[in-house]
Design an enzyme around this catalytic site. Structure first.
Site, mmCIF file in Angstrom:
data_model
loop_
_atom_site.group_PDB
_atom_site.id
_atom_site.type_symbol
_atom_site.label_atom_id
_atom_site.label_comp_id
_atom_site.label_asym_id
_atom_site.label_seq_id
_atom_site.Cartn_x
_atom_site.Cartn_y
_atom_site.Cartn_z
ATOM 1 N N LYS A 95 12.455 61.231 -14.882
ATOM 2 C CA LYS A 95 11.007 60.859 -14.814
ATOM 3 C C LYS A 95 9.885 62.085 -14.712
ATOM 4 C CE LYS A 95 12.894 57.618 -14.220
ATOM 5 N NZ LYS A 95 12.834 56.476 -15.369
ATOM 6 N N LYS B 114 19.020 63.602 -26.105
ATOM 7 C CA LYS B 114 18.458 63.895 -24.770
ATOM 8 C C LYS B 114 19.455 64.145 -23.672
ATOM 9 C CE LYS B 114 16.554 60.347 -21.784
ATOM 10 N NZ LYS B 114 15.891 58.920 -21.534
ATOM 11 N N HIS C 26 19.505 64.916 -18.981
ATOM 12 C CA HIS C 26 18.955 65.227 -17.851
ATOM 13 C C HIS C 26 19.768 66.329 -17.175
ATOM 14 C CE1 HIS C 26 15.832 62.126 -18.114
ATOM 15 N NE2 HIS C 26 16.726 61.156 -18.075
ATOM 16 N N ARG D 155 7.463 68.193 -14.713
ATOM 17 C CA ARG D 155 6.658 67.486 -14.609
ATOM 18 C C ARG D 155 5.986 67.827 -12.828
ATOM 19 N NH1 ARG D 155 6.293 60.649 -13.993
ATOM 20 N NH2 ARG D 155 4.010 60.571 -13.638
ATOM 21 N N SER E 33 7.525 58.211 -9.212
ATOM 22 C CA SER E 33 8.277 57.730 -10.165
ATOM 23 C C SER E 33 9.808 57.436 -9.981
ATOM 24 C CB SER E 33 7.890 58.640 -11.509
ATOM 25 O OG SER E 33 8.345 57.966 -12.678
HETATM 26 N N1 LIG Z 1 3.438 56.762 -23.494
HETATM 27 C C1 LIG Z 1 4.448 56.831 -22.654
HETATM 28 N N2 LIG Z 1 5.655 56.019 -22.552
HETATM 29 C C2 LIG Z 1 6.423 55.923 -21.640
HETATM 30 N N3 LIG Z 1 6.211 56.735 -20.192
HETATM 31 C C3 LIG Z 1 5.285 57.348 -20.274
HETATM 32 C C4 LIG Z 1 4.259 57.344 -21.401
HETATM 33 N N4 LIG Z 1 3.374 58.325 -20.928
HETATM 34 C C5 LIG Z 1 3.401 58.441 -19.464
HETATM 35 N N5 LIG Z 1 4.715 57.994 -19.057
HETATM 36 C C6 LIG Z 1 5.292 58.140 -17.824
HETATM 37 O O1 LIG Z 1 6.496 59.028 -17.731
HETATM 38 C C7 LIG Z 1 7.251 58.318 -16.527
HETATM 39 C C8 LIG Z 1 8.575 58.215 -16.954
HETATM 40 O O2 LIG Z 1 9.383 59.365 -17.236
HETATM 41 P P1 LIG Z 1 10.656 59.254 -17.988
HETATM 42 O O3 LIG Z 1 10.351 58.736 -19.528
HETATM 43 O O4 LIG Z 1 11.267 60.573 -17.661
HETATM 44 O O5 LIG Z 1 11.582 58.369 -17.303
HETATM 45 C C9 LIG Z 1 6.399 57.039 -16.231
HETATM 46 O O6 LIG Z 1 5.863 57.821 -15.149
HETATM 47 P P2 LIG Z 1 5.410 56.926 -13.752
HETATM 48 O O7 LIG Z 1 6.494 56.076 -13.119
HETATM 49 O O8 LIG Z 1 4.584 57.672 -13.001
HETATM 50 O O9 LIG Z 1 4.217 55.938 -14.229
HETATM 51 C C10 LIG Z 1 5.572 56.782 -17.066
HETATM 52 O O10 LIG Z 1 4.453 56.249 -16.877
HETATM 53 C C1 LIG Z 2 19.653 57.407 -10.776
HETATM 54 C C2 LIG Z 2 20.208 58.315 -11.581
HETATM 55 C C3 LIG Z 2 19.953 58.138 -12.879
HETATM 56 C C4 LIG Z 2 20.273 57.321 -14.073
HETATM 57 C C5 LIG Z 2 19.630 57.409 -15.183
HETATM 58 C C6 LIG Z 2 18.520 58.263 -15.547
HETATM 59 O O1 LIG Z 2 18.234 58.278 -16.784
HETATM 60 S S1 LIG Z 2 16.823 58.058 -17.301
HETATM 61 O O2 LIG Z 2 15.992 58.763 -16.631
HETATM 62 O O3 LIG Z 2 16.267 56.612 -16.832
HETATM 63 O O4 LIG Z 2 16.879 57.969 -18.650
HETATM 64 C C7 LIG Z 2 18.073 58.944 -14.537
HETATM 65 C C8 LIG Z 2 18.704 58.967 -13.173
#
Ligand SMILES: Nc1ncnc2c1ncn2[C@@H]1O[C@H](COP(=O)(O)O)[C@@H](OP(=O)(O)O)[C@H]1O
Ligand SMILES: CCc1ccc(OS(=O)(=O)O)cc1
Length: 439
Positions: free
Chosen positions: A55, A109, A111, A133, A141
């Site tokens: 996130k 990628k 995590h 972040r 998030s």
């Molecule tokens: N262009 C984009 N595409 C996808 N996610 C984006 C984005 N710009 C910002 N984000 C934000 O990145 C977060 C998700 O992170 P990740 O990709 O690591 O899962 C989300 O935050 P929020 O849940 O606060 O809206 C999402 O809104």
């Molecule tokens: C809850 C554990 C988990 C599972 C998968 C994830 O990946 S992603 O951020 O959706 O790509 C992250 C956390």
């Protein structure tokens, strides 16, 4: 009764049991049994690794890196699932064996915390881009993510979730250690340490930084065009709060916890194996393509006509497409991504695999009976629809068969199409089934 007990039907104990501990770090279940193989994973000098705590804006970073490194067109990126370009090291799909075989240059990628990444990465053998972040936004998030994640079915309060976060009790362990560890390596020549907020604050600087780090040489005009394209990707963001005031097409809206649904509208428990193979289904007339310039207008109109919905720059108009043109599979995995609205023309020109679209209008299919359906074009609230593997697109299930000499065929792939608003599946589209052979 403590609030966590009152609001957590899946008990805290059950929630805990979904993780496993590896050297004191809580990891998601799909990491189990592969940590040693990951440590020994062979890294190539040409690899580019994107590492984040969940996130942290990973998807956006993936898209920007892809765009900068490949010089790709943002429209192309919208038509593809970026996860196809960036497999996740620790996910079950596509799996380590397949990632090992991918052609160079690979974008990968993960995590995982720094110390659990392949040891070759610690030796500086390939480039690593880390993005952090602001934890205050991240935790919100992550909370929404856990609520919408069927496998986690988190029902605790935000307060309780924050406590877990503060006490390192969430998947991928301590955010604090995660960031700290990478920060300790931010001066390493193979590490680029970025901040999500900077991406919104000064995209030009970040694109320049990325281009330098990736060894992409571009003149001023090329850089401007890259930045413009990256802006388009950032503007697809659904997180109004992340954007500086006045930018983007989003209207800010208070982030509310996802409302509970009546039990009848929830996804049933484990998804059963689907009957297959299916033969695809008939064409449902594609809507005319929407020129780029019209998109903003369409979004604004939608926002006006739907005051109950938080804003989102993604158009939420349901489209009708011929699903067999967009279904696909990737050596055993099927996935989707938060698809841009795309047109019949796109579909005919280049059938993108793994593309989610809004609504397919297919209501009657025996395979669909295993997931709740919404009538074509209908919209309703739903909390589910996110799977850990494919967090950006909706829910899917299905079977994939290998056909010797032919590659993969996806059979009976059921998609629940969701429109995500601020990380929560807010509108269900409908369910469809696709069959698509990929040579
Ligand atoms: N262009 C984009 N595409 C996808 N996610 C984006 C984005 N710009 C910002 N984000 C934000 O990145 C977060 C998700 O992170 P990740 O990709 O690591 O899962 C989300 O935050 P929020 O849940 O606060 O809206 C999402 O809104
Ligand atoms: C809850 C554990 C988990 C599972 C998968 C994830 O990946 S992603 O951020 O959706 O790509 C992250 C956390």
């Amino acid at each position: 009764m403590a609030e966590s007990e009152a609001e957590t039907p899946s008990t805290p104990g059950e929630f805990e049991s979904k993780y496993f501990e590896f050297h004191g770090v809580r990891l998601p279940p799909f990491c189990r049994g592969k940590m040693e193989e990951i440590a020994n994973f062979p890294v190539r000098p040409s690899d580019v690794w994107i590492v984040t705590y969940p996130k942290s804006g990973t998807s956006l970073l993936q898209e920007v890196v892809y765009l900068v490194s490949q010089g790709a067109d943002p429209d192309e990126i919208g038509l593809m699932n970026i996860d196809e370009q960036l497999p996740v090291l620790e996910y079950p799909q596509p799996g380590l064996d397949i990632i090992k075989e991918l052609t160079s240059p690979r974008l990968i990628k993960s995590h995982l915390p720094y110390r659990f990444l392949p040891s070759d990465l610690h030796n500086g053998d390939s480039k690593v881009i880390y993005m952090a972040r602001n934890p205050k936004d991240l935790v919100v998030s992550y909370y929404q993510f856990h609520r919408s994640l069927r496998t986690m079915s988190y029902r605790g309060t935000f307060q309780e979730f924050c406590r877990r976060f503060m006490n390192d009790k969430l998947g991928y362990g301590s955010w604090f250690e995660h960031v700290q560890e990478f920060w300790e390596h931010h001066m390493d020549s193979n590490v680029l340490f970025l901040k999500y907020e900077d991406m919104h604050r000064d995209l030009v600087a970040m694109v320049e930084q990325l281009a330098r780090f990736l060894g992409v040489s571009c003149d001023k005009a090329q850089l401007e065009s890259l930045v413009e394209h990256c802006h388009q990707l950032v503007d697809q963001c659904c997180n109004a709060e992340a954007l500086p005031v006045g930018r983007g097409t989003c209207r800010p809206a208070p982030r509310a916890p996802a409302p509970s649904l009546p039990a009848s509208s929830r996804f049933p428990g484990p998804i059963l194996p689907l009957p297959g193979p299916e033969s695809g289904f008939s064409l449902i007339s594609p809507e005319p393509s929407v020129p780029q310039g019209e998109r903003k207008k369409a979004t604004q109109e939608r926002a006006t006509e739907d005051p109950g919905s938080p804003c989102c720059s993604q158009p939420v108009t349901l489209h009708r497409v011929q699903s067999s043109r967009w279904g696909g599979c990737w050596r055993g995995s099927v996935s989707g991504s938060l698809g841009k609205r795309f047109s019949g023309r796109h579909l005919l020109r280049r059938p993108p695999a793994w593309q989610w679209v809004w609504g397919c209008g297919v209501e009657e299919h025996r395979a669909c009976t295993q997931l709740p359906r919404a009538p074509a074009g209908s919209r309703g609230l739903c909390e589910q629809g996110r799977l850990p593997l494919f967090p950006r697109g909706g829910s899917h299930t299905g079977e994939v068969q290998r056909i010797p000499g032919k590659g993969c065929v996806c059979v009976s792939v059921v998609y629940v199409l969701c429109v995500y608003v601020r990380g929560v599946c807010a509108h269900t589209g409908c369910v469809c089934v696709c069959t698509h052979v990929r040579e």
